[in-house]
Design a protein around this motif. Structure first.
Motif, mmCIF file in Angstrom:
data_model
loop_
_atom_site.group_PDB
_atom_site.id
_atom_site.type_symbol
_atom_site.label_atom_id
_atom_site.label_comp_id
_atom_site.label_asym_id
_atom_site.label_seq_id
_atom_site.Cartn_x
_atom_site.Cartn_y
_atom_site.Cartn_z
ATOM 1 N N ARG A 16 -16.829 -1.937 5.116
ATOM 2 C CA ARG A 16 -15.809 -2.563 5.384
ATOM 3 C C ARG A 16 -14.936 -2.014 6.320
ATOM 4 O O ARG A 16 -14.739 -0.689 6.340
ATOM 5 C CB ARG A 16 -15.068 -2.715 3.940
ATOM 6 C CG ARG A 16 -15.668 -3.449 3.018
ATOM 7 C CD ARG A 16 -15.594 -4.857 3.336
ATOM 8 N NE ARG A 16 -16.513 -5.822 2.249
ATOM 9 C CZ ARG A 16 -16.101 -6.732 1.963
ATOM 10 N NH1 ARG A 16 -14.950 -7.389 2.326
ATOM 11 N NH2 ARG A 16 -16.720 -7.494 0.984
ATOM 12 N N TYR A 17 -14.318 -2.651 7.458
ATOM 13 C CA TYR A 17 -13.650 -2.269 8.400
ATOM 14 C C TYR A 17 -12.288 -1.402 7.810
ATOM 15 O O TYR A 17 -11.851 -0.415 8.395
ATOM 16 C CB TYR A 17 -13.152 -3.092 9.393
ATOM 17 C CG TYR A 17 -14.159 -3.945 10.332
ATOM 18 C CD1 TYR A 17 -14.719 -3.003 11.028
ATOM 19 C CD2 TYR A 17 -14.788 -5.166 10.035
ATOM 20 C CE1 TYR A 17 -15.927 -3.520 12.003
ATOM 21 C CE2 TYR A 17 -15.636 -5.752 11.012
ATOM 22 C CZ TYR A 17 -16.274 -4.912 11.708
ATOM 23 O OH TYR A 17 -17.430 -5.339 12.466
ATOM 24 N N SER A 18 -11.685 -1.908 6.708
ATOM 25 C CA SER A 18 -10.651 -0.925 6.453
ATOM 26 C C SER A 18 -11.076 0.360 5.885
ATOM 27 O O SER A 18 -10.614 1.453 6.135
ATOM 28 C CB SER A 18 -10.081 -1.801 4.929
ATOM 29 O OG SER A 18 -10.871 -1.864 4.009
ATOM 30 N N LYS A 76 2.201 8.142 9.877
ATOM 31 C CA LYS A 76 2.005 7.490 8.384
ATOM 32 C C LYS A 76 1.770 6.305 8.471
ATOM 33 O O LYS A 76 2.406 5.458 8.813
ATOM 34 C CB LYS A 76 3.105 7.950 7.447
ATOM 35 C CG LYS A 76 2.786 7.664 6.163
ATOM 36 C CD LYS A 76 4.209 8.333 5.265
ATOM 37 C CE LYS A 76 3.562 8.141 3.773
ATOM 38 N NZ LYS A 76 4.805 8.593 2.766
ATOM 39 N N THR A 77 0.351 5.894 7.838
ATOM 40 C CA THR A 77 -0.106 4.570 7.993
ATOM 41 C C THR A 77 -0.364 3.951 6.588
ATOM 42 O O THR A 77 -0.925 4.890 5.915
ATOM 43 C CB THR A 77 -1.249 4.708 8.937
ATOM 44 O OG1 THR A 77 -1.136 5.036 10.125
ATOM 45 C CG2 THR A 77 -2.061 3.158 9.068
ATOM 46 N N LEU A 78 0.088 3.022 6.335
ATOM 47 C CA LEU A 78 -0.436 2.186 5.158
ATOM 48 C C LEU A 78 -1.400 1.130 5.541
ATOM 49 O O LEU A 78 -1.408 0.371 6.439
ATOM 50 C CB LEU A 78 0.785 1.243 4.674
ATOM 51 C CG LEU A 78 0.465 0.514 3.154
ATOM 52 C CD1 LEU A 78 -0.281 1.258 2.117
ATOM 53 C CD2 LEU A 78 1.809 -0.090 2.728
ATOM 54 N N VAL A 79 -2.634 1.290 4.818
ATOM 55 C CA VAL A 79 -3.870 0.385 5.077
ATOM 56 C C VAL A 79 -3.695 -0.533 3.842
ATOM 57 O O VAL A 79 -3.836 -0.150 2.604
ATOM 58 C CB VAL A 79 -4.932 0.932 5.020
ATOM 59 C CG1 VAL A 79 -6.220 0.125 5.194
ATOM 60 C CG2 VAL A 79 -5.298 2.077 6.108
ATOM 61 N N ILE A 80 -3.489 -1.963 4.276
ATOM 62 C CA ILE A 80 -3.616 -2.899 3.065
ATOM 63 C C ILE A 80 -4.643 -3.477 3.239
ATOM 64 O O ILE A 80 -5.058 -4.406 4.235
ATOM 65 C CB ILE A 80 -2.216 -3.775 3.181
ATOM 66 C CG1 ILE A 80 -0.820 -3.003 3.117
ATOM 67 C CG2 ILE A 80 -2.086 -4.931 2.376
ATOM 68 C CD1 ILE A 80 0.546 -3.840 3.181
ATOM 69 N N GLY A 81 -5.392 -3.760 2.177
ATOM 70 C CA GLY A 81 -6.656 -4.491 1.888
ATOM 71 C C GLY A 81 -7.781 -3.438 2.012
ATOM 72 O O GLY A 81 -8.937 -3.680 2.355
ATOM 73 N N ALA A 82 -7.394 -2.362 1.755
ATOM 74 C CA ALA A 82 -8.322 -1.017 1.517
ATOM 75 C C ALA A 82 -9.627 -1.204 0.805
ATOM 76 O O ALA A 82 -9.394 -1.995 -0.441
ATOM 77 C CB ALA A 82 -7.638 0.426 1.232
ATOM 78 N N SER A 83 -10.642 -1.081 1.005
ATOM 79 C CA SER A 83 -11.922 -0.988 0.225
ATOM 80 C C SER A 83 -12.727 0.274 0.196
ATOM 81 O O SER A 83 -12.628 0.920 1.061
ATOM 82 C CB SER A 83 -12.765 -2.138 0.832
ATOM 83 O OG SER A 83 -14.008 -2.292 0.239
ATOM 84 N N VAL A 84 -13.449 0.461 -0.990
ATOM 85 C CA VAL A 84 -14.011 1.553 -1.236
ATOM 86 C C VAL A 84 -15.590 1.222 -0.645
ATOM 87 O O VAL A 84 -16.408 2.313 -0.441
ATOM 88 C CB VAL A 84 -14.264 1.861 -2.760
ATOM 89 C CG1 VAL A 84 -12.960 2.366 -3.348
ATOM 90 C CG2 VAL A 84 -14.723 0.717 -3.585
ATOM 91 N N LYS A 85 -15.852 0.054 -0.203
ATOM 92 C CA LYS A 85 -17.223 -0.221 0.197
ATOM 93 C C LYS A 85 -17.372 0.302 1.856
ATOM 94 O O LYS A 85 -16.520 -0.018 2.493
ATOM 95 C CB LYS A 85 -17.315 -1.729 0.514
ATOM 96 C CG LYS A 85 -17.345 -2.385 -1.033
ATOM 97 C CD LYS A 85 -17.327 -3.793 -1.181
ATOM 98 C CE LYS A 85 -17.297 -4.326 -2.398
ATOM 99 N NZ LYS A 85 -17.278 -5.744 -2.440
ATOM 100 N N PRO A 86 -18.167 1.075 1.958
ATOM 101 C CA PRO A 86 -18.318 1.846 3.183
ATOM 102 C C PRO A 86 -18.602 1.058 4.541
ATOM 103 O O PRO A 86 -18.250 1.377 5.465
ATOM 104 C CB PRO A 86 -19.534 2.944 2.932
ATOM 105 C CG PRO A 86 -20.204 2.632 1.771
ATOM 106 C CD PRO A 86 -19.274 1.632 0.869
#
Length: 120
Positions: free
Chosen positions: A16-18, A4-14
């Protein structure tokens, strides 16, 4: 094994590395939750705009520069993850020390590379 992973700094922009990381984590079968400044969905994962008291987080992968991480130190430590991944550009020696003091592992690595090489 799903982590289970939490991505902090997630972006909807395709581009972006997140965003890539969320998609790749989902494709590899990991349970993913995410936090970002902009609401939206990536690969079926809702990006939360409010910090949540997630349970059983194995890994937190950071996509925030060191200055922006400061606001989340206590939150990240409170989740008691097994490890925190500092992706390129997020390296933070001050935070490494805080994690060590709290017996939380950390890696300076690229989540995308770890996934691509089956080292995640």
């Amino acid at each position: 094994m799903s982590k289970k992973t939490l991505v902090i700094g997630a972006s909807v922009k395709p581009d972006r590395y997140s965003n890539y990381a969320i998609r790749k984590l989902v494709n590899k079968g990991h349970n993913v939750v995410s936090f970002g400044l902009e609401a939206g969905t990536v690969a079926g994962v809702q990006i939360d705009r409010q910090l949540q008291p997630y349970d059983n987080i194995h890994t937190i992968t950071l996509y925030l520069n060191p200055k922006r991480q400061e606001a989340y130190y206590d939150y990240i430590v409170s989740l008691k993850p097994e490890r925190v991944i500092f992706n390129p550009g997020t390296e933070n020696y001050e935070f490494y020390e805080i994690l060590k003091e709290n017996h939380i592992g950390y890696e300076t690595a690229c989540t995308l590379v770890l996934l691509s090489t089956n080292q995640y």
